[in-house]
Motif scaffolding. Structure first.
Motif, short mmCIF file in Angstrom:
data_model
loop_
_atom_site.label_atom_id
_atom_site.label_comp_id
_atom_site.label_asym_id
_atom_site.label_seq_id
_atom_site.Cartn_x
_atom_site.Cartn_y
_atom_site.Cartn_z
N HIS A 30 -13.63 4.36 6.52
CA HIS A 30 -13.22 5.65 7.06
C HIS A 30 -12.95 6.58 5.89
O HIS A 30 -12.23 6.21 4.95
N THR A 31 -13.51 7.78 5.94
CA THR A 31 -13.42 8.69 4.79
C THR A 31 -11.99 9.13 4.47
O THR A 31 -11.69 9.41 3.32
N HIS A 32 -11.10 9.16 5.46
CA HIS A 32 -9.72 9.59 5.21
C HIS A 32 -8.78 8.42 4.97
O HIS A 32 -7.59 8.62 4.74
N GLY A 33 -9.30 7.20 5.02
CA GLY A 33 -8.47 6.02 4.81
C GLY A 33 -8.34 5.20 6.08
O GLY A 33 -8.35 5.74 7.18
N ILE A 34 -8.19 3.91 5.91
CA ILE A 34 -8.04 2.99 7.03
C ILE A 34 -6.63 3.15 7.61
O ILE A 34 -5.66 3.18 6.87
N LYS A 35 -6.54 3.25 8.93
CA LYS A 35 -5.23 3.42 9.58
C LYS A 35 -4.56 2.06 9.74
O LYS A 35 -5.18 1.10 10.21
N VAL A 36 -3.30 1.99 9.31
CA VAL A 36 -2.54 0.74 9.38
C VAL A 36 -1.14 0.98 9.93
O VAL A 36 -0.64 2.11 9.92
N ARG A 37 -0.51 -0.10 10.39
CA ARG A 37 0.90 -0.10 10.76
C ARG A 37 1.63 -0.90 9.69
O ARG A 37 1.25 -2.02 9.38
N LEU A 38 2.68 -0.31 9.13
CA LEU A 38 3.48 -1.01 8.13
C LEU A 38 4.49 -1.92 8.82
O LEU A 38 4.73 -1.80 10.03
N GLN A 39 5.11 -2.82 8.07
CA GLN A 39 6.12 -3.72 8.62
C GLN A 39 7.32 -2.94 9.16
O GLN A 39 8.04 -3.42 10.02
N THR A 40 7.50 -1.70 8.69
CA THR A 40 8.60 -0.86 9.16
C THR A 40 8.26 -0.17 10.48
O THR A 40 9.10 0.49 11.08
N GLY A 41 6.98 -0.29 10.92
CA GLY A 41 6.55 0.33 12.17
C GLY A 41 5.86 1.67 11.96
O GLY A 41 5.29 2.24 12.89
N GLU A 42 5.90 2.20 10.75
CA GLU A 42 5.25 3.49 10.46
C GLU A 42 3.73 3.32 10.47
O GLU A 42 3.21 2.29 10.04
N ILE A 43 3.03 4.34 10.96
CA ILE A 43 1.58 4.30 11.05
C ILE A 43 1.00 5.44 10.23
O ILE A 43 1.47 6.58 10.30
N GLY A 44 -0.02 5.12 9.44
CA GLY A 44 -0.67 6.14 8.64
C GLY A 44 -1.95 5.61 8.01
O GLY A 44 -2.33 4.46 8.22
N ARG A 45 -2.60 6.46 7.25
CA ARG A 45 -3.86 6.10 6.60
C ARG A 45 -3.62 5.68 5.15
O ARG A 45 -2.88 6.35 4.43
N VAL A 46 -4.26 4.60 4.76
CA VAL A 46 -4.08 4.05 3.41
C VAL A 46 -4.74 4.98 2.39
O VAL A 46 -5.91 5.32 2.50
N VAL A 54 0.83 -1.21 0.00
CA VAL A 54 0.00 0.00 0.00
C VAL A 54 0.86 1.26 0.00
O VAL A 54 2.06 1.20 0.23
N SER A 55 0.21 2.38 -0.24
CA SER A 55 0.81 3.70 -0.04
C SER A 55 -0.01 4.39 1.03
O SER A 55 -1.24 4.45 0.93
N ILE A 56 0.67 4.90 2.08
CA ILE A 56 -0.03 5.58 3.16
C ILE A 56 0.46 7.02 3.27
O ILE A 56 1.52 7.37 2.76
N VAL A 57 -0.33 7.84 3.95
CA VAL A 57 0.12 9.18 4.30
C VAL A 57 0.34 9.18 5.81
O VAL A 57 -0.54 8.79 6.58
N LEU A 58 1.54 9.53 6.22
CA LEU A 58 1.89 9.61 7.63
C LEU A 58 1.29 10.88 8.23
O LEU A 58 1.03 11.85 7.51
N LYS A 59 1.09 10.90 9.54
CA LYS A 59 0.52 12.05 10.23
C LYS A 59 1.31 13.32 9.89
O LYS A 59 0.73 14.36 9.59
N LYS A 60 2.64 13.22 9.94
CA LYS A 60 3.48 14.40 9.68
C LYS A 60 3.41 14.88 8.23
O LYS A 60 3.75 16.02 7.94
N ASP A 61 2.94 14.02 7.32
CA ASP A 61 2.87 14.36 5.90
C ASP A 61 1.46 14.69 5.43
O ASP A 61 1.23 14.84 4.23
N GLN A 62 0.51 14.82 6.35
CA GLN A 62 -0.87 15.05 5.94
C GLN A 62 -1.05 16.35 5.16
O GLN A 62 -1.80 16.39 4.20
N ARG A 63 -0.35 17.40 5.55
CA ARG A 63 -0.48 18.68 4.85
C ARG A 63 0.08 18.60 3.43
O ARG A 63 -0.52 19.12 2.49
N SER A 64 1.22 17.95 3.26
CA SER A 64 1.84 17.87 1.94
C SER A 64 1.24 16.76 1.08
O SER A 64 1.30 16.82 -0.14
#
Length: 70
Positions: A46-62, A18-28
Protein backbone atom coordinates in the motif's frame (compact mmCIF):
# COMPACT_ATOMS: atom_id res chain seq x y z
CA UNK A 1 19.53 0.60 13.99
CA UNK A 2 18.25 0.37 10.41
CA UNK A 3 14.77 1.32 9.30
CA UNK A 4 12.46 -0.03 6.61
CA UNK A 5 9.37 1.63 5.16
CA UNK A 6 6.03 0.09 5.96
CA UNK A 7 4.58 -0.11 2.45
CA UNK A 8 5.05 -3.89 1.99
CA UNK A 9 2.97 -6.35 4.04
CA UNK A 10 5.71 -9.03 3.92
CA UNK A 11 7.97 -6.80 6.07
CA UNK A 12 5.43 -6.54 8.92
CA UNK A 13 4.67 -9.20 11.52
CA UNK A 14 2.88 -9.15 14.88
CA UNK A 15 5.32 -8.25 17.67
CA UNK A 16 7.34 -5.92 15.46
CA UNK A 17 8.27 -2.46 16.78
CA UNK A 18 7.02 0.27 14.40
CA UNK A 19 6.12 3.93 14.08
CA UNK A 20 2.66 4.65 12.67
CA UNK A 21 0.71 7.74 11.73
CA UNK A 22 -2.77 7.83 13.25
CA UNK A 23 -5.73 9.05 11.18
CA UNK A 24 -6.00 12.20 13.32
CA UNK A 25 -2.28 12.93 12.80
CA UNK A 26 -2.16 12.49 9.02
CA UNK A 27 -1.97 16.24 8.34
CA UNK A 28 0.83 16.87 10.83
CA UNK A 29 2.66 13.59 10.15
CA UNK A 30 3.16 12.98 13.88
CA UNK A 31 4.37 9.42 14.48
CA UNK A 32 3.25 7.08 17.26
CA UNK A 33 5.58 4.27 18.38
CA UNK A 34 4.28 0.85 19.33
CA UNK A 35 4.24 -2.89 18.79
CA UNK A 36 2.10 -4.51 16.08
CA UNK A 37 -0.80 -6.63 17.35
CA UNK A 38 -2.77 -7.15 14.09
CA UNK A 39 -2.19 -6.42 10.41
CA UNK A 40 -5.36 -4.90 8.95
CA UNK A 41 -4.37 -4.35 5.30
CA UNK A 42 -4.97 -7.45 3.16
CA UNK A 43 -3.14 -6.20 0.05
CA UNK A 44 0.55 -7.14 -0.38
CA UNK A 45 1.50 -3.44 -0.48
CA UNK A 46 0.00 0.00 0.00
CA UNK A 47 1.51 3.32 -1.07
CA UNK A 48 0.57 5.10 2.20
CA UNK A 49 1.68 2.25 4.46
CA UNK A 50 0.20 -0.99 5.74
CA UNK A 51 -2.61 -0.42 8.26
CA UNK A 52 -2.03 -2.09 11.62
CA UNK A 53 -3.47 -2.22 15.14
CA UNK A 54 -0.92 -1.69 17.91
CA UNK A 55 -1.00 -3.57 21.23
CA UNK A 56 -2.40 -0.35 22.74
CA UNK A 57 -5.41 -0.57 20.39
CA UNK A 58 -4.38 2.40 18.24
CA UNK A 59 -4.82 1.97 14.48
CA UNK A 60 -2.72 3.63 11.81
CA UNK A 61 -0.47 3.18 8.81
CA UNK A 62 3.12 2.02 9.25
CA UNK A 63 5.67 4.66 8.27
CA UNK A 64 8.81 3.19 9.87
CA UNK A 65 9.75 -0.37 10.82
CA UNK A 66 12.34 -0.44 13.58
CA UNK A 67 14.90 -3.22 13.56
CA UNK A 68 17.75 -4.02 15.94
CA UNK A 69 20.18 -4.55 13.03
CA UNK A 70 22.84 -1.82 12.70
Amino acid sequence: MTTLTGTERKNITPGLSVSIVLKKDQRSGKLTDGVVKDILTKAPNHTHGIKVRLQTGEIGRVKVIKTGIV
